[in-house]
Design a protein around this motif. Structure first.
Motif, PDB file in Angstrom:
ATOM      1  N   UNK A  96       0.833  -1.205   0.000  1.00  0.00           N
ATOM      2  CA  UNK A  96       0.000   0.000   0.000  1.00  0.00           C
ATOM      3  C   UNK A  96       0.870   1.258   0.000  1.00  0.00           C
ATOM      4  N   UNK A  97       1.959   1.219   0.758  1.00  0.00           N
ATOM      5  CA  UNK A  97       2.861   2.370   0.779  1.00  0.00           C
ATOM      6  C   UNK A  97       3.513   2.572  -0.582  1.00  0.00           C
ATOM      7  N   UNK A 101       3.229   5.792  -3.147  1.00  0.00           N
ATOM      8  CA  UNK A 101       4.364   6.506  -3.706  1.00  0.00           C
ATOM      9  C   UNK A 101       4.300   6.543  -5.236  1.00  0.00           C
ATOM     10  N   UNK A 102       3.871   5.445  -5.865  1.00  0.00           N
ATOM     11  CA  UNK A 102       3.726   5.429  -7.324  1.00  0.00           C
ATOM     12  C   UNK A 102       2.636   6.387  -7.781  1.00  0.00           C
ATOM     13  N   UNK A 103       1.549   6.462  -7.028  1.00  0.00           N
ATOM     14  CA  UNK A 103       0.484   7.392  -7.372  1.00  0.00           C
ATOM     15  C   UNK A 103       0.971   8.838  -7.277  1.00  0.00           C
ATOM     16  N   UNK A 109       4.420  13.444 -12.515  1.00  0.00           N
ATOM     17  CA  UNK A 109       4.698  13.340 -13.945  1.00  0.00           C
ATOM     18  C   UNK A 109       3.605  14.016 -14.770  1.00  0.00           C
ATOM     19  N   UNK A 110       2.347  13.823 -14.361  1.00  0.00           N
ATOM     20  CA  UNK A 110       1.252  14.461 -15.088  1.00  0.00           C
ATOM     21  C   UNK A 110       1.336  15.988 -14.979  1.00  0.00           C
ATOM     22  N   UNK A 111       1.691  16.451 -13.789  1.00  0.00           N
ATOM     23  CA  UNK A 111       1.843  17.899 -13.607  1.00  0.00           C
ATOM     24  C   UNK A 111       3.017  18.427 -14.428  1.00  0.00           C
ATOM     25  N   UNK A 112       4.108  17.651 -14.488  1.00  0.00           N
ATOM     26  CA  UNK A 112       5.269  18.051 -15.271  1.00  0.00           C
ATOM     27  C   UNK A 112       4.942  18.074 -16.758  1.00  0.00           C
TER      28      UNK A 112
END
Length: 304
Positions: A96-97, A101-103, A109-112
């Motif tokens: 879950x952790x 972190x991947x999310x 990445x989407x913001x970048x």
């Protein structure tokens, strides 16, 4: 010329009833005899004449060494299952952790990509790798992620890449159970059982095996009698004497120790092998059709 009997007919496209019976197909029933029934003076675990017998509150008698080894083995198995469950909980927490972190990385990445959307993309093969400092859609991080996904992709049509279903370990019960009755059993709930041995000269000279009698009526104890043990002192009587004397006088006839109605424990027994005794003497087992069963010809079983 006489016709061939159906039992000797082997040119049919299907199995006959007699052929199915020979192959062991269907429900097999067998009548249990006296040799298949445990005597009253045998341990429920080792099936041998008991040594230092102990009984649970349900009347199952065991050797002291056998029941202690059984409870100890159950304790070790419970500890192993608890350790496996704790490890599984830790792995689930780590997963879950990692997913969190991947999310977060995907959101960054989407913001970048959204902020650098006006930068022209390179479609030339010579520019397959991004320039230093460029963080667009074809960044090195995204490409390595896709390569890792393709490399570890599962395929059900390839034996080496078949996905495995995760095995979930449920939280085990921390209570030990009786190996015979499957009810909860603790070591402190066991009590020793004392049988009265027949020490008469006639019995001692005629037989080498131990013979037990009721200390009240001096009747030889067998599987035909219902036996009662006192959990307060451990002495064993026949059912008739316990109902006639101890249930009324509230005292043991051997050691004169007080007992209550809850101290009367009916000992379990295997039966006598006769249908009139009220025991379930019919063993039933279902077998699928197959020549590898090894049952051979099944004789019709007698009804109990």
């Amino acid at each position: 010329m006489p016709q061939r009997h159906s039992k000797n007919n082997n040119d049919l496209a299907f199995f006959t009833y007699d052929e199915k019976r020979k192959l062991g197909y269907g429900t097999q029933k067998e009548r249990l005899g006296k040799d298949s029934i445990k005597p009253f003076d045998a341990c429920c675990l080792c099936l041998k004449p008991f040594i230092d017998p102990m009984s649970c509150q349900k009347g199952h008698v065991f050797c002291k060494e056998c029941i202690l080894e059984c409870l100890l083995a159950q304790k070790k198995d419970i500890q192993r299952k608890l350790a496996a469950h704790e490890l599984q909980k830790k792995q689930e927490k780590d997963e879950e952790k990692e997913k969190f972190m991947l999310q977060k990385a995907r959101e960054l990445d989407a913001f970048d990509q959204q902020n650098h959307g006006a930068v022209p993309q390179y479609s030339d093969r010579n520019h397959s790798q991004d320039k230093p400092g460029f963080h667009g859609a074809n960044s090195v991080k995204v490409t390595s992620y896709e390569e890792e996904a393709l490399r570890t992709m599962k395929a059900f049509w390839l034996p080496s890449a078949t996905p495995d279903a995760p095995v979930k370990v449920d939280a085990p019960s921390t209570s030990t159970v009786c190996p015979e009755g499957k009810e909860k059993l603790k070591l402190k709930s066991l009590f020793p059982v004392y049988f009265t041995e027949d020490t008469s000269e006639k019995k001692s000279s005629s037989s080498l095996d131990k013979t037990y009698i009721c200390p009240s009526c001096k009747v030889t104890l067998t599987n035909t009698l219902s036996l009662v043990a006192l959990s307060s002192c451990g002495h064993v009587f026949c059912k008739k004497c316990s109902d006639k004397f101890m249930a009324v006088d509230k005292v043991c006839l051997v050691c004169t120790k007080g007992c209550k109605e809850r101290n009367l424990v009916n000992l379990g027994k295997g039966g006598t092998g006769f249908a009139g005794h009220g025991d379930h003497l019919m063993a039933t087992e279902f077998k699928h059709l197959g020549s590898g069963s090894g049952l051979g010809l099944v004789r019709p079983a007698a009804k109990s």
